[in-house]
Design a protein around this motif. Sequence first.
Motif, PDB file in Angstrom:
ATOM      1  N   GLY A  26      -1.505   9.978   0.813  1.00  9.44           N
ATOM      2  CA  GLY A  26      -1.031   9.288   2.016  1.00  9.44           C
ATOM      3  C   GLY A  26      -2.150   8.972   2.974  1.00  9.44           C
ATOM      4  O   GLY A  26      -3.100   9.735   3.115  1.00  9.44           O
ATOM      5  N   CYS A  27      -2.052   7.803   3.607  1.00  6.12           N
ATOM      6  CA  CYS A  27      -3.023   7.429   4.632  1.00  6.12           C
ATOM      7  C   CYS A  27      -2.346   6.499   5.637  1.00  6.12           C
ATOM      8  O   CYS A  27      -1.459   5.735   5.273  1.00  6.12           O
ATOM      9  N   ASN A  28      -2.774   6.605   6.888  1.00  4.12           N
ATOM     10  CA  ASN A  28      -2.223   5.734   7.925  1.00  4.12           C
ATOM     11  C   ASN A  28      -3.051   4.445   8.082  1.00  4.12           C
ATOM     12  O   ASN A  28      -2.749   3.636   8.934  1.00  4.12           O
ATOM     13  N   PHE A  29      -4.091   4.276   7.275  1.00  3.12           N
ATOM     14  CA  PHE A  29      -4.849   3.025   7.215  1.00  3.12           C
ATOM     15  C   PHE A  29      -4.590   2.350   5.868  1.00  3.12           C
ATOM     16  O   PHE A  29      -4.124   2.990   4.932  1.00  3.12           O
ATOM     17  N   ARG A  30      -4.954   1.098   5.786  1.00  5.75           N
ATOM     18  CA  ARG A  30      -4.814   0.357   4.535  1.00  5.75           C
ATOM     19  C   ARG A  30      -6.071  -0.477   4.263  1.00  5.75           C
ATOM     20  O   ARG A  30      -5.981  -1.657   3.922  1.00  5.75           O
ATOM     21  N   GLY A  32      -8.718  -2.548   2.853  1.00  2.00           N
ATOM     22  CA  GLY A  32      -8.638  -3.299   1.599  1.00  2.00           C
ATOM     23  C   GLY A  32      -9.603  -2.810   0.548  1.00  2.00           C
ATOM     24  O   GLY A  32      -9.326  -2.850  -0.647  1.00  2.00           O
ATOM     25  N   TYR A  33     -10.765  -2.315   0.973  1.00  2.00           N
ATOM     26  CA  TYR A  33     -11.808  -1.885   0.026  1.00  2.00           C
ATOM     27  C   TYR A  33     -11.642  -0.448  -0.431  1.00  2.00           C
ATOM     28  O   TYR A  33     -12.472   0.070  -1.179  1.00  2.00           O
ATOM     29  N   CYS A  34     -10.574   0.219   0.030  1.00  2.00           N
ATOM     30  CA  CYS A  34     -10.371   1.637  -0.283  1.00  2.00           C
ATOM     31  C   CYS A  34     -10.456   1.891  -1.793  1.00  2.00           C
ATOM     32  O   CYS A  34      -9.812   1.205  -2.579  1.00  2.00           O
ATOM     33  N   HIS A  35     -11.225   2.879  -2.159  1.00  2.00           N
ATOM     34  CA  HIS A  35     -11.396   3.230  -3.576  1.00  2.00           C
ATOM     35  C   HIS A  35     -10.341   4.198  -4.066  1.00  2.00           C
ATOM     36  O   HIS A  35     -10.184   4.417  -5.251  1.00  2.00           O
ATOM     37  N   MET A  39      -4.354   7.472  -4.065  1.00  2.00           N
ATOM     38  CA  MET A  39      -4.051   8.481  -3.038  1.00  2.00           C
ATOM     39  C   MET A  39      -3.240   7.843  -1.900  1.00  2.00           C
ATOM     40  O   MET A  39      -2.283   8.411  -1.407  1.00  2.00           O
ATOM     41  N   VAL A  40      -3.688   6.647  -1.503  1.00  2.00           N
ATOM     42  CA  VAL A  40      -3.012   5.951  -0.411  1.00  2.00           C
ATOM     43  C   VAL A  40      -1.559   5.658  -0.802  1.00  2.00           C
ATOM     44  O   VAL A  40      -0.640   5.816  -0.012  1.00  2.00           O
ATOM     45  N   LYS A  41      -1.365   5.286  -2.070  1.00  2.00           N
ATOM     46  CA  LYS A  41      -0.006   4.965  -2.547  1.00  2.00           C
ATOM     47  C   LYS A  41       0.749   6.217  -2.981  1.00  2.00           C
ATOM     48  O   LYS A  41       1.880   6.130  -3.471  1.00  2.00           O
ATOM     49  N   SER A  69     -10.360  15.825   1.177  1.00  2.00           N
ATOM     50  CA  SER A  69     -10.506  14.379   1.302  1.00  2.00           C
ATOM     51  C   SER A  69      -9.159  13.718   1.035  1.00  2.00           C
ATOM     52  O   SER A  69      -8.168  14.390   0.824  1.00  2.00           O
ATOM     53  N   GLY A  70      -9.150  12.400   1.056  1.00  2.00           N
ATOM     54  CA  GLY A  70      -7.857  11.768   0.853  1.00  2.00           C
ATOM     55  C   GLY A  70      -7.969  10.377   0.265  1.00  2.00           C
ATOM     56  O   GLY A  70      -8.951  10.058  -0.396  1.00  2.00           O
ATOM     57  N   GLY A  71      -6.966   9.563   0.688  1.00  2.00           N
ATOM     58  CA  GLY A  71      -5.994   9.707   1.732  1.00  2.00           C
ATOM     59  C   GLY A  71      -6.577  10.169   3.074  1.00  2.00           C
ATOM     60  O   GLY A  71      -7.768  10.150   3.279  1.00  2.00           O
ATOM     61  N   GLU A  72      -5.697  10.575   3.958  1.00  2.00           N
ATOM     62  CA  GLU A  72      -6.128  11.103   5.245  1.00  2.00           C
ATOM     63  C   GLU A  72      -5.584  12.532   5.393  1.00  2.00           C
ATOM     64  O   GLU A  72      -4.385  12.721   5.664  1.00  2.00           O
ATOM     65  N   THR A  97     -12.398  12.472   7.169  1.00  2.00           N
ATOM     66  CA  THR A  97     -11.298  11.957   7.997  1.00  2.00           C
ATOM     67  C   THR A  97     -11.585  10.554   8.517  1.00  2.00           C
ATOM     68  O   THR A  97     -12.742  10.160   8.645  1.00  2.00           O
ATOM     69  N   ASN A  98     -10.495   9.841   8.822  1.00  2.00           N
ATOM     70  CA  ASN A  98     -10.669   8.533   9.464  1.00  2.00           C
ATOM     71  C   ASN A  98     -10.616   8.661  10.995  1.00  2.00           C
ATOM     72  O   ASN A  98     -10.662   7.658  11.699  1.00  2.00           O
ATOM     73  N   GLY A  99     -10.466   9.878  11.486  1.00  2.00           N
ATOM     74  CA  GLY A  99     -10.582  10.124  12.921  1.00  2.00           C
ATOM     75  C   GLY A  99      -9.360   9.766  13.749  1.00  2.00           C
ATOM     76  O   GLY A  99      -9.438   9.706  14.975  1.00  2.00           O
ATOM     77  N   MET A 119     -16.760  11.554   9.185  1.00  2.00           N
ATOM     78  CA  MET A 119     -15.765  10.627   9.747  1.00  2.00           C
ATOM     79  C   MET A 119     -16.149   9.185   9.446  1.00  2.00           C
ATOM     80  O   MET A 119     -17.275   8.762   9.710  1.00  2.00           O
ATOM     81  N   ASP A 120     -15.184   8.443   8.909  1.00  2.00           N
ATOM     82  CA  ASP A 120     -15.391   7.013   8.640  1.00  2.00           C
ATOM     83  C   ASP A 120     -15.325   6.223   9.937  1.00  2.00           C
ATOM     84  O   ASP A 120     -14.406   6.423  10.745  1.00  2.00           O
ATOM     85  N   ILE A 121     -16.266   5.327  10.110  1.00  2.00           N
ATOM     86  CA  ILE A 121     -16.200   4.362  11.212  1.00  2.00           C
ATOM     87  C   ILE A 121     -15.999   3.005  10.539  1.00  2.00           C
ATOM     88  O   ILE A 121     -16.875   2.528   9.815  1.00  2.00           O
ATOM     89  N   LYS A 122     -14.841   2.427  10.762  1.00  2.00           N
ATOM     90  CA  LYS A 122     -14.455   1.271   9.946  1.00  2.00           C
ATOM     91  C   LYS A 122     -15.105  -0.034  10.360  1.00  2.00           C
ATOM     92  O   LYS A 122     -15.345  -0.906   9.526  1.00  2.00           O
ATOM     93  N   ALA A 123     -15.338  -0.179  11.667  1.00  2.00           N
ATOM     94  CA  ALA A 123     -15.780  -1.484  12.181  1.00  2.00           C
ATOM     95  C   ALA A 123     -16.071  -1.337  13.675  1.00  2.00           C
ATOM     96  O   ALA A 123     -15.760  -0.292  14.262  1.00  2.00           O
TER      97      ALA A 123
HETATM   98  S1  SF4 Z   1     -10.619   4.054   2.924  1.00  2.00           S
HETATM   99 FE1  SF4 Z   1      -9.923   6.007   3.773  1.00  2.00          FE
HETATM  100  S2  SF4 Z   1      -8.904   5.432   5.697  1.00  2.00           S
HETATM  101 FE2  SF4 Z   1      -9.062   3.563   4.474  1.00  2.00          FE
HETATM  102  S3  SF4 Z   1      -7.122   3.440   3.337  1.00  2.00           S
HETATM  103 FE3  SF4 Z   1      -8.600   4.499   2.009  1.00  2.00          FE
HETATM  104  S4  SF4 Z   1      -8.261   6.655   2.406  1.00  2.00           S
HETATM  105 FE4  SF4 Z   1      -7.318   5.520   4.104  1.00  2.00          FE
END
Ligand code: SF4
Length: 228
Positions: A26-30, A32-35, A39-41, A69-72, A97-99, A119-123
Amino acid sequence: MKILGMEKSSFIDYPNKVATVCFTPGCNFRCGYCHNSYMVKEEGEEISQEEVFAFLRKRKKFIDAVCISGGEPTLQKGLYAFILKIKQEGFYVKLDTNGTSPDTIALLLQNKLLDYIAMDIKAPFDRYEFVARTKVDIEAIKKSITIIKNSTIDYEFRTTVCKELHSKEDILEIAAYLKGSKAYFIQNFRDGETVLIGKNQFHPQDIKVLEEIEKEIRGYFESFKIRK
Ligand code: SF4
């Protein structure tokens, strides 16, 4: 606390330590490049905590740390109790974490349950929602950055960079905000079958651009690296 996958021994997830990596679904972000799209699904087979601890006890001589790790991971209700148990077993703990949950990070830090945070910093903040492809509480992200920067443990901020999503100016803007932090790492995007929006949608940023960035921000951080 759900664990959907475990990498038994990793030499790259925790600096200078051998780590077991537990992945939470599970993750509260989506992004697009997530590997870690599976986990997200939330696809895959759950591993029980008993299995995790049985493995850790058996391999205690060879494993120094557990990375979560995750997911979140901060979305997991039993995270605190899980980490407490890992610490009681004598392992170092790293949280990825995505923070988005600064209060959880603060609580874990206050109780000395973390040894390392990534911690990921997305943009840049005005492009966060575009890259994470969802609503984002930017104040929560900023709060997490401040909490982590003010902590006494080792940490890193990191940005996965795609040609389509991050310009040189974007990265310079992120770096300027994070200036003075212990560590900032840029990870160049790598395509693959498990990318959330599918293969061939994103491309790695040109190495030349990343090297130009490196030259401009040299000295901003105690440690800076481009993971190509
Ligand atoms: S990259 Fe990280 S924060 Fe983004 S959707 Fe994937 S698990 Fe979530």
